[in-house]
Motif scaffolding. Sequence first.
Motif, mmCIF file in Angstrom:
data_model
loop_
_atom_site.group_PDB
_atom_site.id
_atom_site.type_symbol
_atom_site.label_atom_id
_atom_site.label_comp_id
_atom_site.label_asym_id
_atom_site.label_seq_id
_atom_site.Cartn_x
_atom_site.Cartn_y
_atom_site.Cartn_z
ATOM 1 N N GLU A 60 -4.826 -0.124 -2.666
ATOM 2 C CA GLU A 60 -4.085 -1.099 -1.859
ATOM 3 C C GLU A 60 -5.063 -2.003 -1.105
ATOM 4 O O GLU A 60 -4.885 -3.227 -1.062
ATOM 5 C CB GLU A 60 -3.165 -0.386 -0.881
ATOM 6 C CG GLU A 60 -1.998 0.351 -1.522
ATOM 7 C CD GLU A 60 -1.084 0.965 -0.472
ATOM 8 O OE1 GLU A 60 -1.350 0.787 0.734
ATOM 9 O OE2 GLU A 60 -0.097 1.610 -0.857
ATOM 10 N N LYS B 272 -4.308 -10.177 -3.952
ATOM 11 C CA LYS B 272 -3.113 -9.841 -4.726
ATOM 12 C C LYS B 272 -1.930 -9.590 -3.791
ATOM 13 O O LYS B 272 -2.064 -8.899 -2.789
ATOM 14 C CB LYS B 272 -3.356 -8.593 -5.576
ATOM 15 C CG LYS B 272 -4.532 -8.694 -6.530
ATOM 16 C CD LYS B 272 -4.288 -9.678 -7.661
ATOM 17 C CE LYS B 272 -5.410 -9.641 -8.681
ATOM 18 N NZ LYS B 272 -5.181 -10.605 -9.788
ATOM 19 N N TYR C 212 0.679 -7.946 -4.711
ATOM 20 C CA TYR C 212 1.192 -6.604 -4.985
ATOM 21 C C TYR C 212 0.189 -5.549 -4.506
ATOM 22 O O TYR C 212 -0.375 -4.787 -5.292
ATOM 23 C CB TYR C 212 1.521 -6.421 -6.466
ATOM 24 C CG TYR C 212 0.492 -6.973 -7.456
ATOM 25 C CD1 TYR C 212 -0.680 -6.284 -7.742
ATOM 26 C CD2 TYR C 212 0.719 -8.171 -8.104
ATOM 27 C CE1 TYR C 212 -1.600 -6.767 -8.641
ATOM 28 C CE2 TYR C 212 -0.199 -8.681 -9.016
ATOM 29 C CZ TYR C 212 -1.356 -7.970 -9.277
ATOM 30 O OH TYR C 212 -2.267 -8.463 -10.171
ATOM 31 N N CYS C 213 0.020 -5.495 -3.175
ATOM 32 C CA CYS C 213 -0.963 -4.579 -2.595
ATOM 33 C C CYS C 213 -0.289 -3.511 -1.743
ATOM 34 O O CYS C 213 -0.926 -2.929 -0.858
ATOM 35 C CB CYS C 213 -1.990 -5.354 -1.783
ATOM 36 S SG CYS C 213 -1.265 -6.374 -0.478
ATOM 37 N N ALA D 203 5.577 -3.296 -3.767
ATOM 38 C CA ALA D 203 5.263 -4.513 -4.514
ATOM 39 C C ALA D 203 4.535 -4.192 -5.812
ATOM 40 O O ALA D 203 4.801 -4.811 -6.861
ATOM 41 C CB ALA D 203 4.428 -5.450 -3.648
ATOM 42 N N TYR D 204 3.615 -3.225 -5.776
ATOM 43 C CA TYR D 204 2.872 -2.855 -6.980
ATOM 44 C C TYR D 204 3.805 -2.266 -8.030
ATOM 45 O O TYR D 204 3.737 -2.615 -9.214
ATOM 46 C CB TYR D 204 1.785 -1.843 -6.616
ATOM 47 C CG TYR D 204 0.843 -1.504 -7.758
ATOM 48 C CD1 TYR D 204 -0.265 -2.300 -8.025
ATOM 49 C CD2 TYR D 204 1.073 -0.399 -8.565
ATOM 50 C CE1 TYR D 204 -1.135 -1.997 -9.065
ATOM 51 C CE2 TYR D 204 0.215 -0.086 -9.612
ATOM 52 C CZ TYR D 204 -0.887 -0.889 -9.857
ATOM 53 O OH TYR D 204 -1.724 -0.592 -10.902
ATOM 54 N N ALA E 159 5.824 -4.995 -9.600
ATOM 55 C CA ALA E 159 5.011 -5.830 -10.489
ATOM 56 C C ALA E 159 4.813 -5.166 -11.849
ATOM 57 O O ALA E 159 4.812 -5.840 -12.895
ATOM 58 C CB ALA E 159 3.664 -6.126 -9.838
ATOM 59 N N GLU F 76 4.541 -8.107 -14.654
ATOM 60 C CA GLU F 76 3.472 -8.910 -14.079
ATOM 61 C C GLU F 76 2.140 -8.168 -14.173
ATOM 62 O O GLU F 76 1.086 -8.767 -14.351
ATOM 63 C CB GLU F 76 3.794 -9.253 -12.628
ATOM 64 C CG GLU F 76 2.769 -10.163 -11.980
ATOM 65 C CD GLU F 76 3.162 -10.595 -10.582
ATOM 66 O OE1 GLU F 76 2.344 -11.255 -9.915
ATOM 67 O OE2 GLU F 76 4.289 -10.280 -10.156
ATOM 68 N N LYS G 265 11.068 -12.473 -10.717
ATOM 69 C CA LYS G 265 10.141 -12.860 -9.672
ATOM 70 C C LYS G 265 9.920 -14.360 -9.702
ATOM 71 O O LYS G 265 9.802 -14.962 -10.761
ATOM 72 C CB LYS G 265 8.792 -12.160 -9.817
ATOM 73 C CG LYS G 265 7.839 -12.489 -8.653
ATOM 74 C CD LYS G 265 6.470 -11.860 -8.810
ATOM 75 C CE LYS G 265 5.607 -12.243 -7.605
ATOM 76 N NZ LYS G 265 4.218 -11.774 -7.750
ATOM 77 N N SER H 265 8.613 -16.214 -2.249
ATOM 78 C CA SER H 265 7.736 -15.404 -1.406
ATOM 79 C C SER H 265 7.698 -15.968 0.005
ATOM 80 O O SER H 265 7.692 -17.183 0.208
ATOM 81 C CB SER H 265 6.319 -15.360 -1.978
ATOM 82 O OG SER H 265 6.299 -14.733 -3.237
ATOM 83 N N TYR I 7 8.222 -10.666 -1.459
ATOM 84 C CA TYR I 7 7.053 -10.981 -2.275
ATOM 85 C C TYR I 7 7.440 -11.745 -3.545
ATOM 86 O O TYR I 7 6.670 -11.817 -4.502
ATOM 87 C CB TYR I 7 6.310 -9.698 -2.644
ATOM 88 C CG TYR I 7 5.724 -8.993 -1.444
ATOM 89 C CD1 TYR I 7 4.510 -9.387 -0.909
ATOM 90 C CD2 TYR I 7 6.409 -7.945 -0.827
ATOM 91 C CE1 TYR I 7 3.975 -8.759 0.210
ATOM 92 C CE2 TYR I 7 5.880 -7.309 0.290
ATOM 93 C CZ TYR I 7 4.663 -7.709 0.800
ATOM 94 O OH TYR I 7 4.136 -7.091 1.909
ATOM 95 N N TYR J 43 10.255 -11.087 -5.401
ATOM 96 C CA TYR J 43 11.099 -10.311 -6.300
ATOM 97 C C TYR J 43 12.570 -10.460 -5.918
ATOM 98 O O TYR J 43 12.922 -10.447 -4.735
ATOM 99 C CB TYR J 43 10.697 -8.838 -6.267
ATOM 100 C CG TYR J 43 9.260 -8.613 -6.685
ATOM 101 C CD1 TYR J 43 8.892 -8.650 -8.022
ATOM 102 C CD2 TYR J 43 8.263 -8.370 -5.729
ATOM 103 C CE1 TYR J 43 7.583 -8.456 -8.410
ATOM 104 C CE2 TYR J 43 6.945 -8.187 -6.108
ATOM 105 C CZ TYR J 43 6.609 -8.223 -7.456
ATOM 106 O OH TYR J 43 5.314 -8.044 -7.842
#
Length: 458
Positions: free
Chosen positions: A49, A57, A59-60, A64-65, A68, A73, A384, A389, A424, A426
Motif C-alpha cells: 500500500e 497509484k 489503488y493503494c 481500491a486495489y 482494480a 485495471e 470505473k 474520482s 476512486y 468505481y
Amino acid sequence: MALNGNTNEKKIWNFLKAKIGNDYGAAGLMGNLYAESGLNPQNLENLCEKRLKEAGKVYCTDTAYTLAVDIGEIGREEFLNPLPGKQYGYGLAQWTSARRKGGLYDLVKSKGVSIGDLEAQLEFLEQELKNGYKSVLSALKGATDVKTASDIVLINFENPKDKSDSVKNKRAGYCQTFFEKYATGGKKVDIKVGSARIDENGKLSGGAAGDQTGLEVSTQAYYMHSKGWYLLRPKDVSVANAIAKAMQNACDNDNIGYCQDHRTTVITQLQKYGSMAAIAEKTEADCSSLVRGCCIEAGFDPGNFNTANEASCLENTGKFEKKVSVISSTTLHDGDVLVTKTKGHTVVVVSGNPRSGSSTGSANVAFGNNGNALIKKMQSAKSKSSSLSGTYKTTANLNLRYGPDKDKYDSIIILPAGTKCQCYGYYTLASGVKWLYVTTSVNGKQYTGFVSMKYLTK
C-alpha cells in the motif's frame, strides 16, 4: 460451496473445522491467518500500500486495489508483481509468490467472483493444503495441542522471514483464543466485562487525568450487581462486536482514566483521534460516558446519558433490542451492554459467548419494496471512470448500501447530510443512476459501500 456463519470469523472457523476435522488443527491455522491478514480476504500487504501510494497509484488501499483487480485495471501479471520485480502479500493467507498468487487469481477468474471473495479464497486454501502441503494438512488433522499446530502452519505453510520464538508464541496466542472461543473441546468461556470504574484514589472525581493504576478503566470477571442488571443487546452482530472492541481498547489504553467531573472529555478525544485505541492524550470518562463513546465508535451516537436513563436512551436509537432483566441462566455475548436497574453502574461484555445469529429475538431482516429480503453481502463495482474520482458530500441523510439498488441491498449506515465520501472512480450503473463505490467515516469509524450519485455533490 456455501459458507456457514453470520460473521467472516465464524464462517472461516466452520470451514476449517469441517475440512480439518480437528479443533486444535483448525485453531492452529486460523490464528496464523489472523496474524497474516486479520481475517480480511481483501487485505493487501501494508508495505505494498505504501509503495503504491508513493508511485502515485490510486489503488493503494485494500478496497481500491481489490476493485482494480476485479474490473481488470490490474491484470494477472501486475497482480503477481504489483511493482517491477517486487512481490507482496494479498488475501487471507497473504499469498505472495507468483506461483501461489497465480493459482488464486486463476481460480477466482474462472468462478467470476471478486479476488477478495472469502468463499473462493477458502476454496483455494483447501486446494493448496490438499495438493501442495499434504504434510501440513496431515499434521493439522492429527494435532493434539494448539501450539504444535500453530508452529507447523507458521514454519511450513506461511513461512515468514521472522520465525523467532516470540513470533511463534504470539501466533500461538491467537490460535489459543480461537480454540477457546469455538472449539467443542475448548474451555468454558470466562465472561469478562469492561467499564470505567473508579479513580486512582478510590473516589468519583479529583484524580489526575489518565489511568494511574491500570484499574480506573479496565476489565474484570463478570458479576451480578447488587442492584440487578438490565441487558441491552445490539440487534446487529457487527455493531455488538464494534462496541466490545471499543470497550476492550479503552480498557487497554492507559490514557483513559476515571473522573465524573470531566466525564465528557473522552468524547472530545474520541472525536479527535477516531478510536479508543488511538487516543493519545490523558483524558477522563465515567461508566456511562465510556459506553456512549463505544457506541459512537460503533457508528452511532445515542446522546449524553447517565445510568438512570441509559436503558431508554439506548433503546431509542433503534440499535438495541428491548431491555431484559439478567438472571443466573442468561447467556451473555460480546457487545452486550449491562446497566443497573436503578442509578449505579454500566459495563460492556468484552469476552462472552459467540453470537449464533443477528438477534436474540425475531430475525432482524430488512425487506425491500418488492417484499424480498435485502442483501447484506458487499457487491463489486462494475465500472470505473477517472472523471468520477474525488471527494463528495451528501446533500441529505443518505443510506450507504451493500449494492446499487435500494430495493435489493440493505443499508450499512445512514450518512448524515454533509458527510464527506471519497470515490476512486468505481461505480455501477443501475436503472439509469450511477451508484458510486465510496469510502467514508462516521464518528471515527470507516465504512465502504454504494451511494446514489443523485444525492451527492462533488
